[in-house]
Design a protein around this motif. Sequence first.
Motif, PDB file in Angstrom:
ATOM      1  N   GLY A 309       0.786  -1.171  -0.077  1.00  0.00           N
ATOM      2  CA  GLY A 309       0.020   0.107  -0.196  1.00  0.00           C
ATOM      3  C   GLY A 309       0.800   1.092  -0.121  1.00  0.00           C
ATOM      4  N   PHE A 310       1.916   1.202   0.994  1.00  0.00           N
ATOM      5  CA  PHE A 310       2.740   2.408   0.792  1.00  0.00           C
ATOM      6  C   PHE A 310       3.413   2.595  -0.726  1.00  0.00           C
ATOM      7  CE2 PHE A 310       7.026   3.971   1.204  1.00  0.00           C
ATOM      8  CZ  PHE A 310       6.644   5.451   1.592  1.00  0.00           C
ATOM      9  N   ASP A 311       3.999   1.491  -1.158  1.00  0.00           N
ATOM     10  CA  ASP A 311       4.614   1.288  -2.322  1.00  0.00           C
ATOM     11  C   ASP A 311       3.635   2.028  -3.520  1.00  0.00           C
ATOM     12  OD1 ASP A 311       6.734   0.648  -4.166  1.00  0.00           O
ATOM     13  OD2 ASP A 311       5.036  -0.440  -4.990  1.00  0.00           O
ATOM     14  N   SER A 312       2.530   1.683  -3.635  1.00  0.00           N
ATOM     15  CA  SER A 312       1.605   2.407  -4.393  1.00  0.00           C
ATOM     16  C   SER A 312       1.043   3.832  -3.994  1.00  0.00           C
ATOM     17  CB  SER A 312      -0.041   1.670  -4.428  1.00  0.00           C
ATOM     18  OG  SER A 312       0.145   0.296  -4.914  1.00  0.00           O
ATOM     19  N   LEU A 313       1.200   4.151  -2.902  1.00  0.00           N
ATOM     20  CA  LEU A 313       1.274   5.540  -2.241  1.00  0.00           C
ATOM     21  C   LEU A 313       2.428   6.473  -2.917  1.00  0.00           C
ATOM     22  CD1 LEU A 313       0.193   8.057  -0.833  1.00  0.00           C
ATOM     23  CD2 LEU A 313       1.337   6.924   1.199  1.00  0.00           C
ATOM     24  N   GLN A 314       3.587   5.970  -2.626  1.00  0.00           N
ATOM     25  CA  GLN A 314       4.867   6.446  -3.245  1.00  0.00           C
ATOM     26  C   GLN A 314       5.036   6.427  -4.626  1.00  0.00           C
ATOM     27  OE1 GLN A 314       7.932   5.638  -4.584  1.00  0.00           O
ATOM     28  NE2 GLN A 314       7.319   3.441  -4.991  1.00  0.00           N
ATOM     29  N   ARG A 315       4.515   5.662  -5.399  1.00  0.00           N
ATOM     30  CA  ARG A 315       4.397   5.667  -6.759  1.00  0.00           C
ATOM     31  C   ARG A 315       3.799   6.875  -7.174  1.00  0.00           C
ATOM     32  NH1 ARG A 315       4.762  -0.152  -9.679  1.00  0.00           N
ATOM     33  NH2 ARG A 315       5.864  -1.545  -7.982  1.00  0.00           N
ATOM     34  N   ALA A 316       2.515   7.161  -6.625  1.00  0.00           N
ATOM     35  CA  ALA A 316       1.619   8.158  -7.072  1.00  0.00           C
ATOM     36  C   ALA A 316       2.234   9.490  -6.716  1.00  0.00           C
ATOM     37  CB  ALA A 316       0.210   7.738  -6.260  1.00  0.00           C
ATOM     38  N   ALA A 317       2.975   9.556  -5.417  1.00  0.00           N
ATOM     39  CA  ALA A 317       3.133  10.893  -4.963  1.00  0.00           C
ATOM     40  C   ALA A 317       4.554  11.335  -5.700  1.00  0.00           C
ATOM     41  CB  ALA A 317       3.758  10.674  -3.319  1.00  0.00           C
ATOM     42  N   SER A 318       5.353  10.322  -6.069  1.00  0.00           N
ATOM     43  CA  SER A 318       6.763  10.795  -6.634  1.00  0.00           C
ATOM     44  C   SER A 318       6.952  10.487  -8.214  1.00  0.00           C
ATOM     45  CB  SER A 318       8.052   9.779  -5.805  1.00  0.00           C
ATOM     46  OG  SER A 318       7.980   8.300  -6.014  1.00  0.00           O
ATOM     47  N   GLY A 319       5.939   9.500  -8.548  1.00  0.00           N
ATOM     48  CA  GLY A 319       6.169   9.268  -9.975  1.00  0.00           C
ATOM     49  C   GLY A 319       7.139   7.995 -10.046  1.00  0.00           C
ATOM     50  N   ASN A 320       7.698   7.505  -9.047  1.00  0.00           N
ATOM     51  CA  ASN A 320       8.691   6.372  -9.237  1.00  0.00           C
ATOM     52  C   ASN A 320       7.938   5.156  -9.565  1.00  0.00           C
ATOM     53  OD1 ASN A 320      10.634   4.488  -8.879  1.00  0.00           O
ATOM     54  ND2 ASN A 320      10.176   4.412  -6.679  1.00  0.00           N
ATOM     55  N   LYS A 321       8.092   4.426 -10.508  1.00  0.00           N
ATOM     56  CA  LYS A 321       7.338   3.314 -11.076  1.00  0.00           C
ATOM     57  C   LYS A 321       7.869   2.019 -10.534  1.00  0.00           C
ATOM     58  CE  LYS A 321       4.459   5.697 -12.846  1.00  0.00           C
ATOM     59  NZ  LYS A 321       3.175   6.221 -12.498  1.00  0.00           N
ATOM     60  N   CYS A 322       9.000   2.146  -9.672  1.00  0.00           N
ATOM     61  CA  CYS A 322       9.663   0.742  -9.281  1.00  0.00           C
ATOM     62  C   CYS A 322       9.307   0.563  -7.833  1.00  0.00           C
ATOM     63  CB  CYS A 322      11.024   1.061  -9.378  1.00  0.00           C
ATOM     64  SG  CYS A 322      11.771   0.991 -11.029  1.00  0.00           S
ATOM     65  N   TYR A 323       9.169  -0.620  -7.226  1.00  0.00           N
ATOM     66  CA  TYR A 323       8.995  -0.863  -5.914  1.00  0.00           C
ATOM     67  C   TYR A 323      10.004  -0.546  -4.938  1.00  0.00           C
ATOM     68  CZ  TYR A 323       8.434  -3.416  -1.644  1.00  0.00           C
ATOM     69  OH  TYR A 323       8.401  -3.866  -0.420  1.00  0.00           O
ATOM     70  N   LEU A 324       9.475   0.300  -3.856  1.00  0.00           N
ATOM     71  CA  LEU A 324      10.470   1.035  -3.026  1.00  0.00           C
ATOM     72  C   LEU A 324      10.587  -0.043  -1.671  1.00  0.00           C
ATOM     73  CD1 LEU A 324      12.338   3.382  -2.668  1.00  0.00           C
ATOM     74  CD2 LEU A 324      10.288   4.626  -1.762  1.00  0.00           C
ATOM     75  N   PRO A 325      11.574  -0.732  -1.346  1.00  0.00           N
ATOM     76  CA  PRO A 325      11.465  -1.370  -0.289  1.00  0.00           C
ATOM     77  C   PRO A 325      11.836  -0.492   0.887  1.00  0.00           C
ATOM     78  CG  PRO A 325      13.723  -1.628  -1.350  1.00  0.00           C
ATOM     79  CD  PRO A 325      12.823  -0.770  -2.320  1.00  0.00           C
ATOM     80  N   ILE A 326      11.349  -0.995   1.985  1.00  0.00           N
ATOM     81  CA  ILE A 326      11.520  -0.313   3.192  1.00  0.00           C
ATOM     82  C   ILE A 326      12.251  -1.083   4.497  1.00  0.00           C
ATOM     83  CG2 ILE A 326       9.536   1.323   2.848  1.00  0.00           C
ATOM     84  CD1 ILE A 326       7.881   0.023   4.809  1.00  0.00           C
ATOM     85  N   PRO A 327      12.464  -0.347   5.285  1.00  0.00           N
ATOM     86  CA  PRO A 327      13.306  -1.048   6.484  1.00  0.00           C
ATOM     87  C   PRO A 327      12.400  -1.903   7.301  1.00  0.00           C
ATOM     88  CG  PRO A 327      13.993   1.179   6.535  1.00  0.00           C
ATOM     89  CD  PRO A 327      12.909   0.937   5.555  1.00  0.00           C
ATOM     90  N   SER A 328      12.982  -3.123   7.963  1.00  0.00           N
ATOM     91  CA  SER A 328      12.282  -3.835   8.917  1.00  0.00           C
ATOM     92  C   SER A 328      11.532  -3.202   9.740  1.00  0.00           C
ATOM     93  CB  SER A 328      13.128  -4.655   9.633  1.00  0.00           C
ATOM     94  OG  SER A 328      14.178  -5.542   8.572  1.00  0.00           O
ATOM     95  N   ILE A 329      10.192  -3.742  10.158  1.00  0.00           N
ATOM     96  CA  ILE A 329       9.317  -3.003  10.937  1.00  0.00           C
ATOM     97  C   ILE A 329       9.099  -3.733  12.097  1.00  0.00           C
ATOM     98  CG2 ILE A 329       8.430  -1.759   9.119  1.00  0.00           C
ATOM     99  CD1 ILE A 329       5.659  -3.602   9.483  1.00  0.00           C
ATOM    100  N   LYS A 330       8.723  -3.027  13.148  1.00  0.00           N
ATOM    101  CA  LYS A 330       8.337  -3.728  14.530  1.00  0.00           C
ATOM    102  C   LYS A 330       7.085  -4.298  14.626  1.00  0.00           C
ATOM    103  CE  LYS A 330      11.648  -0.861  17.134  1.00  0.00           C
ATOM    104  NZ  LYS A 330      11.739   0.185  18.295  1.00  0.00           N
ATOM    105  N   ARG A 331       6.600  -5.164  15.091  1.00  0.00           N
ATOM    106  CA  ARG A 331       5.365  -5.906  14.986  1.00  0.00           C
ATOM    107  C   ARG A 331       4.402  -5.138  15.689  1.00  0.00           C
ATOM    108  NH1 ARG A 331       4.948 -12.126  17.207  1.00  0.00           N
ATOM    109  NH2 ARG A 331       6.126 -12.349  15.355  1.00  0.00           N
ATOM    110  N   SER A 332       4.996  -4.253  16.758  1.00  0.00           N
ATOM    111  CA  SER A 332       3.884  -3.064  17.402  1.00  0.00           C
ATOM    112  C   SER A 332       3.529  -2.199  16.328  1.00  0.00           C
ATOM    113  CB  SER A 332       4.861  -2.334  18.538  1.00  0.00           C
ATOM    114  OG  SER A 332       5.982  -1.744  18.082  1.00  0.00           O
TER     115      SER A 332
END
Length: 428
Positions: A309-332
Motif C-alpha cells: 500500500g505504501f509502495d502504491s502511495l509513493q509511486r503516485a506521490a513521486s512518479g517512481n514506477k519501481c518497488y520501493l523497499p522499506i526497512p524492517s518494521i516492529k510488530r507493534s
Amino acid sequence: MSICSANTLKLAQISECLSSLKALWQVKAFECEVLPWQQAFPKLAKTVWQIDDADIETLDLEQQNLVNYLLPSLIEDLSSNSCLKWSEQELAALLTEGITASCIDNTNQSETSSHQPIDLQLTETELSHFSAHIKGRKWQQITQFAAHVPNDRLPIVEWCAGKGHLGRYLAKSRNLPVTSLEWQQNLCDQGHEFAQHWQLQQQFRCTDVFKLSENPLKAEQHAIALHACGDLHVRLIDLAVQSSTQAISFSPCCYHLIEAQQYQPLSDVAKQAGFTLSRHDLQLPLQQSVIANERLLTLRHQEVAWRLGFDSLQRAASGNKCYLPIPSIKRSQLSGRFVDFCHWAAVQKQVDITAVADIEHYLEIGKQRQRLTQRIDLVAHLFRRVLEQWLILDRMCFLEQHNYQVDVLEFCSNSITPRNSLIQAKKR
C-alpha cells in the motif's frame, strides 16, 4: 548410460524447461501490479484467481498438491500456444520428483555411497555432552549427515566448521583426525577447548577461506561441509578440484548468498542454459511455506499489504514506477494506523506524501496487491524444486568434468530440514 551422461542430459532437459517457462518463475512479485504472464497463460491466470485466499497457504505446503492443482491449466495454455514440449506426465515429474530421483541413473549407480547410513554409536554420557546446547533438529542433521559420510578412513577436513560439532562427532565416533576450518576465532577457541577436554584428534584453523595464502585441502583427505552457504560450498569444491581431494561430502544451502550479482554456472552444460539467475531467483528453492498460527499469518499478510500500500502511495506521490523497499518494521507498528505507518515509511525513504489527501485509499490497493503477490508466488513455486535440481546438477556435472564419481542422496527427512541433499564425490 553412465552417471556423467545421465546427469548431463538431465541438466540439459531441466535447462530447457526452466528457460521455456521462465516468465512464470523469474519474476519479482512485489514489483507487479497485474499478473505479469496473464496474457500468455490466460487459463492459468483464471485458475489462480479462483483459489480462495484462505486456501493458498495450505496448497503451497505440498509440492505434489500444488502441481496437481495448477498443471492442467498450464498444460492447456501451452497446448493452445503450440509451446507444449512435454507431456503432462513428463512435466509433472520434472516439477515434483525429488533430487535423488532426478540425478541418479538407477541402471548404473555411483559407488560413492551405499545409501545405507553407518551406525555411529556413542554412549549416553557422550551423547549428552556432544549434543549439549545444540537444538534438536540441528543435532539430528549432524548425526544423520555423519552417518552417511563414507567410512573411507581418510583424514577429515571440516569446512566452515563453527564450533566443530560435526567434526568432533566424527572424530569421536570414527577415531579419525579432523581439521576444522572456521573464520571466527571465538568459535575456534570453544571448539578447541571441547576437543582438548575429550582428547579428540581435532584441530582448529582460524582462517577466511576466501583469503587463503595456500590451498588448505590435500589429495589424501575427505572434505565435508554441512549447510555451507552459497559461495562457501562453491569455494570448497573449487579448491578440492584444484588439489584433487580424494573425497567430498557436502550439503548446499542458501544459494543466493553470493558475491556476484548473478549466479556463475560451474559446469559446461549449465553455462549453455538459456537464462541467468539473480540473487532473487536463487532464493526460490528456499521458499517453502510453513503453516503459522492464525495470528502470525494475519500479521504477515497485514505487513505485506501495508508495504505494498505504501509502495502504491509513493509511486503516485513521486512518479517512481519501481518497488520501493522499506526497512524492517516492529510488530507493534502493525497495531497502529496505516496512515501513521505511511508517514514513518515516507520519512525513512525521504518521500514527500504531504500532497496526498486520501492515504487510506492506498491500504485497499495494498490489500489487492497482497492477494496478487500470493498468486504470482504460488505459480513461481511450481518451479522451486526443479530449480534446486538444476543447481545441484550443476555442481555434480562440474565435479564429473574433473574426474569425480558423484552421487546425491537425502541425508535426512524434509521435516528435519528441507535442505537435505548430500552430494558425495570420489576421485576416480
